[in-house]
Design a protein around this motif. Structure first.
Motif, PDB file in Angstrom:
ATOM      1  N   LYS A 498       1.122  -1.326  -0.064  1.00 54.66           N
ATOM      2  CA  LYS A 498       0.068  -0.253  -0.040  1.00 54.66           C
ATOM      3  C   LYS A 498       0.903   1.255   0.089  1.00 54.66           C
ATOM      4  N   GLN A 499       1.760   1.413   0.819  1.00 56.33           N
ATOM      5  CA  GLN A 499       2.772   2.375   0.843  1.00 56.33           C
ATOM      6  C   GLN A 499       3.430   2.661  -0.280  1.00 56.33           C
ATOM      7  N   SER A 500       3.969   1.511  -0.844  1.00 56.00           N
ATOM      8  CA  SER A 500       4.795   1.570  -2.059  1.00 56.00           C
ATOM      9  C   SER A 500       4.169   2.168  -3.367  1.00 56.00           C
ATOM     10  N   VAL A 501       2.788   2.355  -3.444  1.00 55.05           N
ATOM     11  CA  VAL A 501       2.384   2.915  -4.558  1.00 55.05           C
ATOM     12  C   VAL A 501       1.599   4.107  -4.393  1.00 55.05           C
ATOM     13  N   THR A 502       1.863   4.707  -2.975  1.00 53.95           N
ATOM     14  CA  THR A 502       1.252   5.821  -2.436  1.00 53.95           C
ATOM     15  C   THR A 502       2.042   7.069  -2.920  1.00 53.95           C
ATOM     16  N   PHE A 503       1.682   8.067  -3.750  1.00 55.44           N
ATOM     17  CA  PHE A 503       2.544   9.362  -4.007  1.00 55.44           C
ATOM     18  C   PHE A 503       2.389  10.406  -3.117  1.00 55.44           C
ATOM     19  N   ASN A 504       1.313  10.744  -2.556  1.00 56.72           N
ATOM     20  CA  ASN A 504       1.025  11.847  -1.432  1.00 56.72           C
ATOM     21  C   ASN A 504       1.921  11.622  -0.367  1.00 56.72           C
ATOM     22  N   VAL A 505       2.717  12.450  -0.087  1.00 54.62           N
ATOM     23  CA  VAL A 505       3.968  12.089   0.930  1.00 54.62           C
ATOM     24  C   VAL A 505       3.171  11.944   2.534  1.00 54.62           C
ATOM     25  N   GLU A 506       2.291  12.806   2.714  1.00 57.05           N
ATOM     26  CA  GLU A 506       1.677  12.688   4.071  1.00 57.05           C
ATOM     27  C   GLU A 506       0.993  11.590   4.246  1.00 57.05           C
ATOM     28  N   GLU A 507       0.154  11.004   3.379  1.00 55.97           N
ATOM     29  CA  GLU A 507      -0.553   9.793   3.104  1.00 55.97           C
ATOM     30  C   GLU A 507       0.423   8.659   3.500  1.00 55.97           C
ATOM     31  N   ARG A 508       1.584   8.940   2.720  1.00 54.68           N
ATOM     32  CA  ARG A 508       2.490   7.483   2.571  1.00 54.68           C
ATOM     33  C   ARG A 508       3.359   7.473   3.998  1.00 54.68           C
ATOM     34  N   LYS A 509       3.423   8.522   4.459  1.00 55.16           N
ATOM     35  CA  LYS A 509       4.151   8.323   5.963  1.00 55.16           C
ATOM     36  C   LYS A 509       3.278   7.821   7.019  1.00 55.16           C
ATOM     37  N   LYS A 510       2.119   8.130   6.886  1.00 52.73           N
ATOM     38  CA  LYS A 510       1.235   7.441   7.875  1.00 52.73           C
ATOM     39  C   LYS A 510       1.279   6.120   7.694  1.00 52.73           C
ATOM     40  N   ILE A 511       1.223   5.591   6.300  1.00 58.26           N
ATOM     41  CA  ILE A 511       1.128   3.933   6.107  1.00 58.26           C
ATOM     42  C   ILE A 511       2.575   3.495   6.617  1.00 58.26           C
ATOM     43  N   VAL A 512       3.350   4.273   6.361  1.00 58.08           N
ATOM     44  CA  VAL A 512       4.892   3.791   6.566  1.00 58.08           C
ATOM     45  C   VAL A 512       4.995   3.657   7.999  1.00 58.08           C
ATOM     46  N   GLN A 513       4.527   4.465   8.894  1.00 58.16           N
ATOM     47  CA  GLN A 513       4.638   4.514  10.425  1.00 58.16           C
ATOM     48  C   GLN A 513       3.819   3.287  10.740  1.00 58.16           C
ATOM     49  N   GLU A 514       2.581   3.051  10.030  1.00 59.54           N
ATOM     50  CA  GLU A 514       1.846   1.984  10.499  1.00 59.54           C
ATOM     51  C   GLU A 514       2.339   0.669  10.156  1.00 59.54           C
ATOM     52  N   LEU A 515       3.137   0.523   9.068  1.00 55.85           N
ATOM     53  CA  LEU A 515       4.091  -0.474   8.829  1.00 55.85           C
ATOM     54  C   LEU A 515       5.313  -0.800   9.598  1.00 55.85           C
ATOM     55  N   GLU A 516       5.863   0.287  10.287  1.00 61.06           N
ATOM     56  CA  GLU A 516       6.880  -0.001  11.287  1.00 61.06           C
ATOM     57  C   GLU A 516       6.435  -0.428  12.371  1.00 61.06           C
ATOM     58  N   ARG A 517       5.123   0.159  12.914  1.00 62.45           N
ATOM     59  CA  ARG A 517       4.654  -0.483  14.031  1.00 62.45           C
ATOM     60  C   ARG A 517       4.247  -1.977  14.008  1.00 62.45           C
ATOM     61  N   LYS A 518       3.872  -2.424  12.924  1.00 60.98           N
ATOM     62  CA  LYS A 518       3.444  -3.742  12.675  1.00 60.98           C
ATOM     63  C   LYS A 518       4.684  -4.682  12.890  1.00 60.98           C
TER      64      LYS A 518
END
Length: 563
Positions: A498-518
């Motif tokens: 999901k994060q890998s295809v997200t261009f909007n940087v703020e949206e991607r950051k939210k997903i990346v941080q969720e990924l790191e938590r996981k």
């Protein structure tokens, strides 16, 4: 992407200097925007904390009026022989540093800037690039470039190299193949045009292509040898002169380099010296002009400055290099998350930073602490072990998992990781885990982890850039080449995609941080800290900027020696 808060719109407004824009400006407005859109991400500017108080800058700077000087050979030390000279198959700087000066990439990070930000990507073999749509990238290639054997560089060469990285021949390893998964089609409309079609948007593509792990080899060598080959025939400023295994690797100047007036140096020499104390003494005595070693801590740097009579200087840069602990979930009891959690709780991260690195480190998880993507330190400390050790809770978790102690554990690590590995051994003994530690060179120890022939693996992981695709695709996803713990989770994989295809940087950051938590919640690995790289440099070295990654700015074409 019009109307969105994209990385490009923000960096254009806030961070792109006129100089940087001009250096990238050959692509025009559309192409420049595409360059940044492809590379959503970022990092911190190097702070004064990155260098010792009152210490030198990251670059060896010339005195006012001093002009570059031709000639001379820069020597440095490697702790062992490279496992492979072809860095496409390797995961260590020991292979990359002798390899990189012989090659170029399509794009590169600005050599003068240490933090490898996406807005610091500049041309290399590609003079320009544009993105007509979200899933197409077109590179225009430099004309007149020759390989060391005199043959012409054409679009066929990056095509074959990228295809090799994506789908290596049987028996060959490509640790970063996942970084190019999005590339579905490679075309060469003409000898100086390369067209990549993507199966999905990929904002991290240029960030990965800019590191030395994505150098471009010669198509005919790759097809003939199944890899770049032992002669390292590239387009770079230096070429392989001689390699005596166990002794040295010597590179000589490429007189036909495609950048006029480069390189300044006559050559580079890498001495293979296994013993750290011997190597440090050699540096102090002036036998090496550059020095790096995992064991090179601040007190050794102070000693080098003192005993050399001030002829050397020491630079520290917060890096993407992290000390981690793999726990093999293919084997019991490490398939039980409670056991991995207990091991994390046993590790005193504050003591590790103090004892192993003498403070030249920073607490972190998966992404670079303080960078563009990482969760806060306050949140990180909520995960077991990432704040303070808790031996009692760790023992309780082992008991709940049905583990009887003492538990004998087979451990493998690299010889130059010894201080860290022995620290881990001492820590785990406190909860009844006896680590039978085996230390060997890369060629012996790394296959043990790759093949799952271990229980515990204290290791150092250096990702080429602070980018979510690069980090998680290498060590965390189910198909990651270095997911040596073999802990796999479909939710983690879904977040990664999901994060890998997200261009909007703020949206991607939210997903990346969720990924790191996981990833942290799975205790897939235990991360102890991110290292500050400690580099030594003779004061005669000019124009050598140390980057936050060990895998960028090692081509050495702009470096020169003062008298």
């Amino acid at each position: 992407m019009r109307g969105e808060d994209t990385y490009w719109t923000r960096t254009t407004a806030n961070r792109v200097s006129r100089r940087a824009a001009l250096r990238l400006g050959a692509v025009g407005a559309g192409g420049l925007a595409a360059a940044f859109a492809l590379a959503c991400g970022g990092g911190k500017e190097e702070s004064k904390a990155g260098t010792p108080a009152g210490g030198p800058a990251a670059a060896g700077t010339a005195a006012p009026g001093e002009q570059p000087r031709y000639g001379g050979v820069i020597s440095q030390r490697l702790p062992n022989d490279p496992d492979r000279l072809d860095s496409h198959q390797s995961t260590t700087y020991v292979s990359v540093w002798p390899h990189a000066p012989c090659f170029n990439q399509l794009v590169q990070f600005d050599p003068d800037k240490p933090q490898n930000r996406p807005d610091e990507i500049i041309p290399d073999l590609a003079t320009s690039w544009e993105q007509p749509d979200a899933q197409t990238v077109v590179f225009k290639l430099k004309q007149g470039v020759k390989f060391h054997d005199g043959s012409d560089f054409t679009s066929e060469d990056p095509k074959v190299q990228i295809e090799w990285i994506k789908n290596p021949p049987q028996g060959k390893v490509s640790p970063r193949k996942a970084a190019l998964d999005a590339i579905s089609k490679i075309e060469t409309p003409d000898p100086l045009t390369l067209k990549l079609t993507l199966s999905r948007p990929n904002p991290s593509l240029l960030m990965n292509l800019a590191s030395h792990y994505f150098t471009i080899g010669q198509a005919k060598d790759i097809l003939a040898n199944g890899e770049i080959g032992p002669k390292l025939i590239g387009t770079g400023p230096f070429k392989l002169k001689q390699y005596e295994r166990g002794n040295f690797i010597e590179l000589e100047k490429n007189p036909n380099y495609h950048i006029q007036g480069r390189p300044y140096l006559d050559g580079l020499k890498f001495f293979i010296v296994r013993d750290y104390s011997t190597a440090l003494t050699n540096f102090i005595q002036g036998q090496y002009q550059l020095f790096y070693e995992l064991q090179f801590v601040p007190s050794d740097g102070e000693r080098a400055v003192r005993e050399s009579g001030g002829k050397v200087e020491v630079v520290r840069v917060l890096s993407t290099l992290r000390d981690v602990l793999f726990m093999n979930a293919r084997r019991k009891p490490y398939d039980d998350i409670r056991v991995r959690q207990a091991i994390s709780l046993a590790l005193d991260r504050d003591a590790a930073m103090k004892v192993v690195k003498e403070g030249a480190a920073k607490r972190g998880g998966y992404m670079l602490p303080g960078g563009a993507w990482a969760i806060s330190e306050q949140e990180l400390r909520q995960y077991d072990g990432y704040d303070k050790p808790n031996i009692d809770k760790a023992k309780q978790l082992l008991q709940q998992a049905g583990v009887s102690t003492p538990l004998e554990a087979v451990a493998w690590s690299r010889t130059d990781f010894k201080p860290y590995a022995e620290f881990v051994k001492d820590q785990l003994a406190k909860i009844g885990i006896n680590m039978n530690l085996n230390l060997a060179d890369t060629a012996t120890s790394q296959p043990k982890l790759q093949q799952g022939d271990f229980d515990i693996g204290p290791w150092l992981i250096a990702i080429n850039v602070d980018d979510p695709d690069a980090v998680f695709a290498e060590i965390a996803t189910s198909n990651a080449v270095r997911n040596w713990s073999a802990v796999k989770d479909p939710q983690l994989d879904a977040l990664f995609e999901k994060q890998s295809v997200t261009f909007n940087v703020e949206e991607r950051k939210k997903i990346v941080q969720e990924l790191e938590r996981k990833a942290l919640s799975l205790y897939q690995v235990a991360v102890l800290y991110f290292q500050e790289l400690v580099f030594g440099r003779a004061k005669t070295v000019r124009n050598m900027t140390f980057h936050s990654s060990l895998y960028t700015n090692r081509r050495m074409e702009n470096v020169w020696l003062a008298q």
